[in-house]
Design a protein around this motif. Sequence first.
Motif, short mmCIF file in Angstrom:
data_model
loop_
_atom_site.label_atom_id
_atom_site.label_comp_id
_atom_site.label_asym_id
_atom_site.label_seq_id
_atom_site.Cartn_x
_atom_site.Cartn_y
_atom_site.Cartn_z
N ASP A 159 -14.58 52.45 -46.03
CA ASP A 159 -15.34 51.93 -44.91
C ASP A 159 -15.81 53.04 -43.96
O ASP A 159 -16.63 52.79 -43.10
CB ASP A 159 -14.43 50.95 -44.15
N TYR B 129 -10.39 49.35 -35.43
CA TYR B 129 -10.98 50.04 -36.58
C TYR B 129 -10.83 51.55 -36.39
O TYR B 129 -10.82 52.03 -35.24
CB TYR B 129 -12.46 49.66 -36.72
N SER C 156 -12.88 53.39 -33.89
CA SER C 156 -13.21 52.62 -32.70
C SER C 156 -12.13 52.76 -31.62
O SER C 156 -10.96 52.97 -31.91
CB SER C 156 -13.39 51.16 -33.10
N ALA D 170 -9.98 45.30 -31.99
CA ALA D 170 -10.74 44.21 -32.61
C ALA D 170 -9.87 42.96 -32.62
O ALA D 170 -10.37 41.83 -32.58
CB ALA D 170 -11.14 44.58 -34.03
N GLU E 286 -17.04 32.95 -31.28
CA GLU E 286 -18.38 33.55 -31.25
C GLU E 286 -18.41 34.78 -32.15
O GLU E 286 -17.36 35.28 -32.56
CB GLU E 286 -18.69 33.96 -29.80
N ASN E 287 -19.62 35.27 -32.41
CA ASN E 287 -19.75 36.49 -33.21
C ASN E 287 -19.01 37.63 -32.53
O ASN E 287 -19.05 37.76 -31.32
CB ASN E 287 -21.23 36.89 -33.33
N GLY E 288 -18.32 38.41 -33.35
CA GLY E 288 -17.62 39.58 -32.80
C GLY E 288 -16.28 39.24 -32.19
O GLY E 288 -15.63 40.09 -31.58
N SER E 289 -15.81 37.99 -32.36
CA SER E 289 -14.53 37.62 -31.73
C SER E 289 -13.33 38.03 -32.57
O SER E 289 -12.19 37.88 -32.14
CB SER E 289 -14.51 36.12 -31.43
N GLY E 290 -13.56 38.52 -33.81
CA GLY E 290 -12.44 39.04 -34.61
C GLY E 290 -12.07 38.20 -35.83
O GLY E 290 -11.06 38.48 -36.49
N LYS E 291 -12.90 37.22 -36.18
CA LYS E 291 -12.56 36.30 -37.28
C LYS E 291 -12.46 37.03 -38.62
O LYS E 291 -11.48 36.91 -39.35
CB LYS E 291 -13.60 35.15 -37.37
N THR E 292 -13.51 37.80 -38.93
CA THR E 292 -13.51 38.51 -40.23
C THR E 292 -12.42 39.57 -40.27
O THR E 292 -11.76 39.77 -41.30
CB THR E 292 -14.90 39.14 -40.48
N THR E 293 -12.22 40.24 -39.13
CA THR E 293 -11.17 41.27 -39.07
C THR E 293 -9.82 40.65 -39.40
O THR E 293 -9.01 41.23 -40.13
CB THR E 293 -11.15 41.89 -37.66
N TYR F 128 -6.89 46.59 -44.38
CA TYR F 128 -6.42 47.54 -43.37
C TYR F 128 -4.98 47.15 -43.00
O TYR F 128 -4.59 45.99 -43.16
CB TYR F 128 -7.24 47.42 -42.08
P1 ADP Z 1 -16.51 38.06 -36.29
O1 ADP Z 1 -16.13 37.90 -37.72
O2 ADP Z 1 -15.80 37.11 -35.39
O3 ADP Z 1 -18.00 38.01 -36.07
P2 ADP Z 1 -15.54 40.75 -36.60
O4 ADP Z 1 -14.14 40.57 -37.01
O5 ADP Z 1 -16.53 41.09 -37.66
O6 ADP Z 1 -16.04 39.49 -35.78
O7 ADP Z 1 -15.59 41.90 -35.50
C1 ADP Z 1 -14.64 42.02 -34.44
C2 ADP Z 1 -14.96 43.31 -33.67
O8 ADP Z 1 -14.72 44.45 -34.48
C3 ADP Z 1 -16.39 43.41 -33.20
O9 ADP Z 1 -16.40 44.01 -31.91
C4 ADP Z 1 -17.03 44.33 -34.21
O10 ADP Z 1 -18.10 45.05 -33.63
C5 ADP Z 1 -15.89 45.26 -34.58
N1 ADP Z 1 -16.01 45.73 -35.98
C6 ADP Z 1 -16.16 44.97 -37.07
N2 ADP Z 1 -16.20 45.74 -38.19
C7 ADP Z 1 -16.05 47.01 -37.77
C8 ADP Z 1 -15.97 48.28 -38.44
N3 ADP Z 1 -16.05 48.39 -39.77
N4 ADP Z 1 -15.81 49.38 -37.68
C9 ADP Z 1 -15.72 49.31 -36.33
N5 ADP Z 1 -15.77 48.15 -35.65
C10 ADP Z 1 -15.93 47.01 -36.34
#
Ligand code: ADP
Length: 591
Positions: A79, A343, A346, A350, A369-376, A385
């Motif tokens: 990544d 990350y 960063s 996250a 909302e977008n960017g709230s940490g769901k995918t992380t 990770y």
């Molecule tokens: P969601 O799935 O809720 O839209 P993400 O989990 O994708 O949110 O992201 C959570 C936070 O982590 C956001 O602030 C995003 O910008 C940051 N982020 C996501 N992927 C990365 C990455 N690979 N490197 C740095 N920051 C990341």
Amino acid sequence: MKPYATVFFSAQILSELAGARRAEVLWKWVIAFVIVTGILAVFNAFFYQRKETLIDDTWGRKEKLYCEKMFSMDYADIDKQETHDLRAQIAQNENWASWGFGRIPYYYESCVTGVLGVISGCVLITGLFTSSVPEKAGSLTVLNSPLFLLLSAIVLIGVSALAGRLYTKSESYWMNMTETATFGNRVFSYFGFLSFQRERHTDIRMYEQQNIIHSYLNGENPFGADSEIGRLSRGSMGVYAGLGVCISTLITGYMYIFTCLKAWGGAFDVGSITQYVGAATALAGNIYALLEVYGGMKVNTEFTEKIFTFLDIPNAMYQGSLTTEKRSDRKYEVEFRNVSFKYPASENWALKNVSMKFRIGKRLAIVGENGSGKTTFIKLLCRLYDPQEGQILLNGIDIRKYNYRDYMGIFSVVFQDFQLISQPLGNNVAGSMTYDAEKVTKALNDAGFGDRLESMPEGLHTQLYKDFTENGVEISGGEAQKIAIARALYKDAPFIILDEPTAALDPIAEAEIYSKFNEIVTDKTAVFISHRLSSCRFCDEIAVFHEGKIVQQGTHEDLLLDESGKYYELWHAQAQYYSEEAARVLLTPAS
Ligand code: ADP
């Protein structure tokens, strides 16, 4: 070896012609010459063929090595932008002038032929120093002194070394050019290939992106005659290379003088002059070639070092050895305990202090909302990770202690940016070249792809995309998403996780999938990530993420009761949007 054979036989024939002129001896030399050079030509062709095959093989093995490295690397490193920059630089150095591993077989070949050439040259030239000028030649007998052997060696080695040094100096300019050339290659490989990418042409036409592309391709070409590299080639770089070649001719001059004087004094006949001068020139050529290889290898180390930096990226993630017991009851309980994560590159968290227990066999929705940490959150669950703080536990044991492949085996995730590959449909669903066709078909039917599958004349053997064959099928985003869902179902893992599973589906397909979900998911633990709250109502539990934290958790009905809560706010914001949109559509008069 062939040039030496030519030198040797020409010398013998010339000697005979200038001496006794015996026809039967001449014939023998001519026949021997033809046979030996013929055999050497056959050997040459054989070794050439073999060399080319080995070089092709090395090229393939090198590419395989890079691929394996990428596949075995920690996901966190994949990544990282630095990893991609490094890999791109290696590829660009290879494309530019085969710098890196690609040059090594050629250097190896030049080394072997150079060394053989030096040995053969030394053998052929021995007579020059062993045959003496007879006493009657007077002062020319001075040429018999062993000092001339030393002087010849000094001229031969010294001049070749100087020429090689000049060549290395000329080559070393490339080292300082790496950045310019790498950037030039980057520009070419990006903009030069854009026009081949079919999916780009709608936007290219719509927004005339060719203007941007042209300005790069027609702009200053880093390899053009007026570029820095071009200027250097015409200037100091070219001067050094030219001087190297000029100086080498000194050897030929010296050898002619020395050999002719010895022949003049009567040390040997006219044929031997050809042999010695030819051998000395070839000898100097080989010494020069060896020094050239040395210089080239020195420059090449800069490039191979980059390759080793890439290949030596360590696997820093701890790899445990516990197996995830193959439980027939599929009761895997996962718990996040005070997990915080940022990350690698960063500064911001996250996820911050997330705690949650998955209830076995239940449907969990994660909204926010977008960017709230769901995918992380899902990436940590799958151990792409490791968190910096807190623990993730599987049946009470830290997930780091499990064998990684084994642990991955209990999850089927459809990521938002899932990828299918240019392979037949069946292979894509199974993730394998062999599969259970009945099971694949069922997975496709369950994912809502059944009708489309029936319309495909080649069924599961239908090739997706056109990269390999014109008969490949281009599929829509929604169809691709259904195939990705089928792939997750085929894996039949105890956890199924769908990240925005229906984003590319039309409302009918979405309703179809949701209506079947309980049936499809059976006893698996399912996690749905969505920012479309209406899609999550059917879940047993909903976790609301906000700025990396879980701010609420409960059923849809419970969460709506808290009017000051995030869920209430999101729900009403979306409900209002849907109703306004519906009203607008209804009130707009048909034209
Ligand atoms: P969601 O799935 O809720 O839209 P993400 O989990 O994708 O949110 O992201 C959570 C936070 O982590 C956001 O602030 C995003 O910008 C940051 N982020 C996501 N992927 C990365 C990455 N690979 N490197 C740095 N920051 C990341």
